[in-house]
Scaffold this motif. Structure first.
Motif, PDB file in Angstrom:
ATOM      1  N   ASP A  46      23.727  49.416  86.977  1.00 44.12           N
ATOM      2  CA  ASP A  46      24.598  49.856  88.018  1.00 44.12           C
ATOM      3  C   ASP A  46      25.094  51.512  88.112  1.00 44.12           C
ATOM      4  OD1 ASP A  46      24.545  47.034  88.286  1.00 44.12           O
ATOM      5  OD2 ASP A  46      26.512  46.949  87.087  1.00 44.12           O
ATOM      6  N   ARG A  47      25.401  51.630  89.042  1.00 50.86           N
ATOM      7  CA  ARG A  47      26.442  53.123  89.100  1.00 50.86           C
ATOM      8  C   ARG A  47      27.941  52.788  89.024  1.00 50.86           C
ATOM      9  NH1 ARG A  47      22.458  56.692  91.218  1.00 50.86           N
ATOM     10  NH2 ARG A  47      20.718  55.583  91.948  1.00 50.86           N
ATOM     11  N   VAL A  48      28.503  53.583  88.498  1.00 53.97           N
ATOM     12  CA  VAL A  48      29.964  53.547  88.402  1.00 53.97           C
ATOM     13  C   VAL A  48      30.739  54.874  88.777  1.00 53.97           C
ATOM     14  CG1 VAL A  48      29.427  52.221  86.332  1.00 53.97           C
ATOM     15  CG2 VAL A  48      29.899  54.806  86.035  1.00 53.97           C
ATOM     16  N   VAL A  49      32.029  54.465  89.432  1.00 57.79           N
ATOM     17  CA  VAL A  49      33.046  55.401  89.375  1.00 57.79           C
ATOM     18  C   VAL A  49      33.993  55.119  88.508  1.00 57.79           C
ATOM     19  CG1 VAL A  49      34.707  56.400  90.918  1.00 57.79           C
ATOM     20  CG2 VAL A  49      32.462  55.603  92.046  1.00 57.79           C
ATOM     21  N   ILE A  50      34.385  56.307  87.538  1.00 57.97           N
ATOM     22  CA  ILE A  50      35.471  56.081  86.647  1.00 57.97           C
ATOM     23  C   ILE A  50      36.691  56.992  86.989  1.00 57.97           C
ATOM     24  CG2 ILE A  50      33.722  55.441  84.806  1.00 57.97           C
ATOM     25  CD1 ILE A  50      33.866  58.397  83.978  1.00 57.97           C
ATOM     26  N   THR A  51      37.758  56.407  86.402  1.00 55.65           N
ATOM     27  CA  THR A  51      38.968  57.216  86.809  1.00 55.65           C
ATOM     28  C   THR A  51      39.401  57.559  85.376  1.00 55.65           C
ATOM     29  OG1 THR A  51      40.532  55.241  86.614  1.00 55.65           O
ATOM     30  CG2 THR A  51      39.537  55.769  88.684  1.00 55.65           C
ATOM     31  N   GLY A  52      40.394  58.435  85.390  1.00 58.37           N
ATOM     32  CA  GLY A  52      41.366  58.811  84.120  1.00 58.37           C
ATOM     33  C   GLY A  52      42.252  59.798  84.476  1.00 58.37           C
ATOM     34  N   ARG A  53      43.071  60.196  83.568  1.00 58.93           N
ATOM     35  CA  ARG A  53      44.079  61.229  83.879  1.00 58.93           C
ATOM     36  C   ARG A  53      43.643  62.484  83.256  1.00 58.93           C
ATOM     37  NH1 ARG A  53      49.813  59.516  81.865  1.00 58.93           N
ATOM     38  NH2 ARG A  53      50.324  61.429  82.684  1.00 58.93           N
ATOM     39  N   ALA A  81      48.212  57.036  95.939  1.00 57.46           N
ATOM     40  CA  ALA A  81      47.326  57.912  96.567  1.00 57.46           C
ATOM     41  C   ALA A  81      46.085  58.185  95.693  1.00 57.46           C
ATOM     42  CB  ALA A  81      48.118  59.436  96.683  1.00 57.46           C
ATOM     43  N   HIS A  82      46.238  57.982  94.428  1.00 66.77           N
ATOM     44  CA  HIS A  82      44.954  58.083  93.495  1.00 66.77           C
ATOM     45  C   HIS A  82      44.025  56.899  93.674  1.00 66.77           C
ATOM     46  CE1 HIS A  82      42.570  58.281  90.012  1.00 66.77           C
ATOM     47  NE2 HIS A  82      42.845  57.232  89.539  1.00 66.77           N
ATOM     48  N   GLN A  83      44.730  55.725  93.787  1.00 68.03           N
ATOM     49  CA  GLN A  83      44.020  54.463  93.960  1.00 68.03           C
ATOM     50  C   GLN A  83      43.281  54.575  95.283  1.00 68.03           C
ATOM     51  OE1 GLN A  83      47.230  51.583  93.929  1.00 68.03           O
ATOM     52  NE2 GLN A  83      47.850  52.021  92.028  1.00 68.03           N
ATOM     53  N   ALA A  84      43.851  54.897  96.526  1.00 70.77           N
ATOM     54  CA  ALA A  84      43.140  55.054  97.814  1.00 70.77           C
ATOM     55  C   ALA A  84      41.884  56.142  97.514  1.00 70.77           C
ATOM     56  CB  ALA A  84      44.123  55.508  98.763  1.00 70.77           C
ATOM     57  N   ALA A  85      42.171  57.421  96.981  1.00 70.35           N
ATOM     58  CA  ALA A  85      41.439  58.423  96.534  1.00 70.35           C
ATOM     59  C   ALA A  85      40.130  57.830  95.971  1.00 70.35           C
ATOM     60  CB  ALA A  85      41.765  59.557  96.252  1.00 70.35           C
ATOM     61  N   ALA A  86      40.116  57.220  94.932  1.00 65.29           N
ATOM     62  CA  ALA A  86      39.238  56.379  93.889  1.00 65.29           C
ATOM     63  C   ALA A  86      38.256  55.591  94.940  1.00 65.29           C
ATOM     64  CB  ALA A  86      39.649  55.932  92.714  1.00 65.29           C
TER      65      ALA A  86
END
Length: 264
Positions: A46-53, A81-86
């Motif tokens: 799979d490919r992934v988009v990861i988030t973090g501070r 806004a971060h949720q939408a951007a991710a």
């Protein structure tokens, strides 16, 4: 396993990896459980988009996961806004979001409920629960409503049993279990929604629960050890796979057997 062995193992995995064509968004994945889940998904293709501070930690995680296999979006999980951007970046980069893993969480307080600051309690719920709902809504609208997929929410054994001194965290994880039930019902039949309830996993996030007394803590686990991120990564990968195609609305307890000692 040494760093060199880990690198060699990763290289072997990349050499034989098949691209599934599927994409996962994993929140709070620059380290710990979230990173372990991202690793498991990348390993299967799979490919992934990861988030973090932390941008630096996120950059390192992306580099480790592999060029072209991952992108990182920095921000605070509770920020709409971060949720939408991710979600937007995931769609722009990969064109789809088959899987969502709600892992981002916080536990800034340790103590009895009678002394819990209500402002802190609100922060815990905002980060641990409301953000998960926000990411689920965004992902639903962007892809899953029309194309299907699967969601895994990271809960905790603290959400299904009394856990002294981490009551706010436990309440939020109990809410996460119920959120799983609600979304599983509402998003069916196209989207499956499940959760995982880990016991203590050896991460920086959970360090206060075992550091300096690990042998004492381990003694209460029938399997004789604490969890590691890979344990949760494997469980999440299964729940997000076609092998779990008839499973939804469930909470998988991954606890080293500690619940076997309940009542004794």
């Amino acid at each position: 396993m040494t760093a060199q062995q880990e690198q060699e193992q990763e290289q072997r995995g990349q050499a034989g990896r098949q691209d599934t064509g599927r994409v996962a968004l994993v929140t709070g994945a620059s380290r710990g459980i979230g990173y372990g889940i991202a690793q498991a998904l990348v390993a299967r293709g799979d490919r992934v988009v990861i988030t973090g501070r932390n941008e630096d930690a996120l950059k390192q995680a992306v580099e480790s996961l592999g060029a072209g296999r991952a992108i990182g979006i920095a921000g605070k999980a509770h920020d709409e806004a971060h949720q939408a951007a991710a979600v937007q970046h995931a769609m722009e980069e990969f064109g789809r979001i088959d899987y969502l893993v709600n892992n981002a969480g916080t536990n800034p307080v340790f103590g009895p409920m009678a002394e819990l600051d209500l402002g802190v309690a609100r922060k815990v719920f905002e980060t641990n629960v409301i953000s998960a709902l926000g990411f689920a809504q965004q992902t639903w609208r962007a892809w899953q409503k029309d194309h299907g997929g699967a969601i895994v929410n990271i809960a905790s054994v603290a959400g299904i049993s009394a856990s002294p001194f981490v009551g706010a965290y436990g309440m939020s994880k109990a809410a996460m279990v119920n959120l799983t039930l609600q979304l599983a019902h509402e998003f069916a039949p196209g989207v499956r929604v499940n959760s995982i309830a880990p016991a203590v996993v050896k991460t920086k996030f959970a360090a206060a629960l075992y550091e300096g007394r690990e042998e004492e803590v381990v003694a209460s686990y029938p399997l004789g050890r604490l969890g590691v991120p890979e344990d949760i990564g494997g469980a999440a990968a299964f729940l997000l796979s076609d092998d779990a195609g008839w499973i939804t609305g469930q909470t998988l307890v991954v606890d080293g057997g500690i619940f076997l000692n309940a009542g004794f």
